[in-house]
Design an enzyme around this catalytic site. Sequence first.
Site, PDB file in Angstrom:
ATOM      1  N   LYS A 205     -11.633 -10.844 -10.764  1.00  0.00           N
ATOM      2  CA  LYS A 205     -13.175 -11.610 -11.005  1.00  0.00           C
ATOM      3  C   LYS A 205     -12.823 -13.151  -9.825  1.00  0.00           C
ATOM      4  O   LYS A 205     -12.234 -13.406 -10.582  1.00  0.00           O
ATOM      5  CB  LYS A 205     -12.888 -11.966 -12.480  1.00  0.00           C
ATOM      6  N   ARG A 215     -24.204 -15.858 -19.191  1.00  0.00           N
ATOM      7  CA  ARG A 215     -23.523 -17.154 -20.543  1.00  0.00           C
ATOM      8  C   ARG A 215     -24.783 -17.734 -21.326  1.00  0.00           C
ATOM      9  O   ARG A 215     -24.378 -17.909 -22.226  1.00  0.00           O
ATOM     10  CB  ARG A 215     -22.560 -18.526 -19.297  1.00  0.00           C
ATOM     11  N   LYS A 229     -14.515 -22.876 -13.842  1.00  0.00           N
ATOM     12  CA  LYS A 229     -13.124 -21.445 -14.277  1.00  0.00           C
ATOM     13  C   LYS A 229     -12.906 -20.908 -12.924  1.00  0.00           C
ATOM     14  O   LYS A 229     -11.978 -20.469 -12.724  1.00  0.00           O
ATOM     15  CB  LYS A 229     -13.954 -20.206 -15.521  1.00  0.00           C
ATOM     16  N   GLU A 245      -3.264  -9.138  -7.274  1.00  0.00           N
ATOM     17  CA  GLU A 245      -4.140  -9.603  -8.380  1.00  0.00           C
ATOM     18  C   GLU A 245      -3.398  -7.537  -9.193  1.00  0.00           C
ATOM     19  O   GLU A 245      -3.213  -7.365 -10.653  1.00  0.00           O
ATOM     20  CB  GLU A 245      -5.452  -9.747  -8.878  1.00  0.00           C
ATOM     21  N   LYS A 260     -15.131  -7.861 -10.041  1.00  0.00           N
ATOM     22  CA  LYS A 260     -16.741  -9.085 -10.321  1.00  0.00           C
ATOM     23  C   LYS A 260     -17.043  -9.734 -10.147  1.00  0.00           C
ATOM     24  O   LYS A 260     -16.253 -10.361  -9.591  1.00  0.00           O
ATOM     25  CB  LYS A 260     -16.492  -8.932 -12.775  1.00  0.00           C
ATOM     26  N   SER A 286     -25.136 -10.140 -14.595  1.00  0.00           N
ATOM     27  CA  SER A 286     -26.269 -10.522 -15.294  1.00  0.00           C
ATOM     28  C   SER A 286     -26.820 -11.309 -13.942  1.00  0.00           C
ATOM     29  O   SER A 286     -28.180 -10.932 -13.891  1.00  0.00           O
ATOM     30  CB  SER A 286     -25.855 -11.350 -15.890  1.00  0.00           C
ATOM     31  N   TYR A 325     -26.139  -3.425 -16.468  1.00  0.00           N
ATOM     32  CA  TYR A 325     -27.394  -3.255 -17.155  1.00  0.00           C
ATOM     33  C   TYR A 325     -28.585  -2.420 -16.887  1.00  0.00           C
ATOM     34  O   TYR A 325     -29.326  -2.397 -17.561  1.00  0.00           O
ATOM     35  CB  TYR A 325     -28.336  -4.831 -17.127  1.00  0.00           C
TER      36      TYR A 325
END
Length: 336
Positions: A205, A215, A229, A245, A260, A286, A325
């Site tokens: 991610k 968000r 982040k 990872e 992602k 998104s 979506y």
Amino acid sequence: MAFTDSQRMFPETRLRRMRRNDFSRRLMRETQLTTDSLIYPMFVLEGHQEREAIASMPGIERLSVDLLVAEVKHLYQLGIPAVALFPVTPNSAKSELAEEAFNPNGLAQRAVRAIKDAVPEMGVITDVALDPFTTHGQDGIIDQDGYVLNDRTVDTLVKQALSHAEAGADVVAPSDMMDGRIGDIRVALEEDRFVNTRIMAYSAKYASAYYGPFRDAVGSSANLGKADKKTYQMDPANSDEALHEVAMDLAEGADMVMIKPGMPYLDIVRRIKDEFRAPTFVYQVSGEYAMHKAAVANGWLDDHAVMVESLTAMKRAGADGILTYYAKQYAEWINA
């Protein structure tokens, strides 16, 4: 003879011949996109008969549990195999330590139970992360300097994952990017006899600029403010790190891994699928969806065409499944 040594030459070989008609294009099509590959992310909010449009994500809404269940019934009839739930937590329930995340009667937990009661065969995936529940909008517990504490956060994530499993979630999906959380969650699930609860690890991610509309949708944007982040999500410049990872998450007990965002990171999808041959998923986030919809609204792109092309590209890159979506829209089109 190796492919690179092929002696196929024009005019004996005319590659356009197979592109001439629809039937032959279909016969040689390498990538098939069906509803079996799609997971629909859904936003759930408190209340009854509540429905809120998300301005930055046309066609996507926040739904109260009762309306969410009705929508899930429709999705199941369309052939979508799973939904991913994201709660919209009221500010009054947020705290520094994110205690609401593991409330057995929390919004996410109630939504899981309601869906499994109404549509038991629908796969339910839950987000394991603390950002919807913290007053600061970070995915973990922070120290006095605002740094996210890894091990302290993992302790809370384990509680959250167990509360989701107890509610009936089929898949818990840690999206926090803390080190070691997959192993601790797997041990806890085994100890509590949730041996068939699957883990979909957000393994690669990235600290991406494409998350803004999400968000806004879950209500963490205002809490996060101008913070970022980058101390736990991956640097967009890195590729080899993603393999490390994924290797760690699989070794710790992940059943599936995820990359992602989606389209800007399809090279990562291909590397991971080729290297590990494990169930590999990608999230068309998104910002990707909003970008397409904005271009469509301006008449610059065709909505159906970019939907099919973008999803097909993710399958072609090696994704077994796609969180998107567009899932409902695609399913309604293919079922028409």
